[in-house]
Design a protein around this motif. Sequence first.
Motif, PDB file in Angstrom:
ATOM      1  N   GLU A  19       0.830  -1.199   0.000  1.00 18.75           N
ATOM      2  CA  GLU A  19       0.000   0.000   0.000  1.00 18.75           C
ATOM      3  C   GLU A  19       0.873   1.261   0.000  1.00 18.75           C
ATOM      4  N   LYS A  23       1.231   4.059  -2.999  1.00 16.23           N
ATOM      5  CA  LYS A  23       1.025   5.497  -2.794  1.00 16.23           C
ATOM      6  C   LYS A  23       2.244   6.285  -3.249  1.00 16.23           C
ATOM      7  N   GLU A  31      -1.631  -0.142  -4.708  1.00 17.07           N
ATOM      8  CA  GLU A  31      -2.161   0.359  -3.438  1.00 17.07           C
ATOM      9  C   GLU A  31      -3.406  -0.422  -3.018  1.00 17.07           C
ATOM     10  N   SER A  32      -4.311  -0.678  -3.972  1.00 15.81           N
ATOM     11  CA  SER A  32      -5.526  -1.429  -3.631  1.00 15.81           C
ATOM     12  C   SER A  32      -5.212  -2.889  -3.310  1.00 15.81           C
ATOM     13  N   GLY A  34      -2.518  -3.871  -1.857  1.00 13.03           N
ATOM     14  CA  GLY A  34      -1.974  -3.798  -0.510  1.00 13.03           C
ATOM     15  C   GLY A  34      -3.073  -3.723   0.537  1.00 13.03           C
ATOM     16  N   LYS A  35      -4.092  -2.913   0.257  1.00 14.48           N
ATOM     17  CA  LYS A  35      -5.222  -2.807   1.183  1.00 14.48           C
ATOM     18  C   LYS A  35      -5.938  -4.149   1.319  1.00 14.48           C
TER      19      LYS A  35
END
Length: 57
Positions: A19, A23, A31-32, A34-35
């Motif tokens: 994430e 970023k 990033e998504s 990672g989330k």
Amino acid sequence: MDKDRVIGSAKVVKGKVKEALGKAIGDAKLESEGKADKIKGEVQNAVGGLKDTLRGE
């Protein structure tokens, strides 16, 4: 300690790294991912905690 807790914690760390990297480089997909990894890890960690509780550890 249940192995799900260890694996879940590792997934949380991996998700945080992905994430942050996403970023930093402006990669929304990374990033998504990672989330998503972070959430999966939190769930797996919670399952491991429940198993520990049921075993009485």
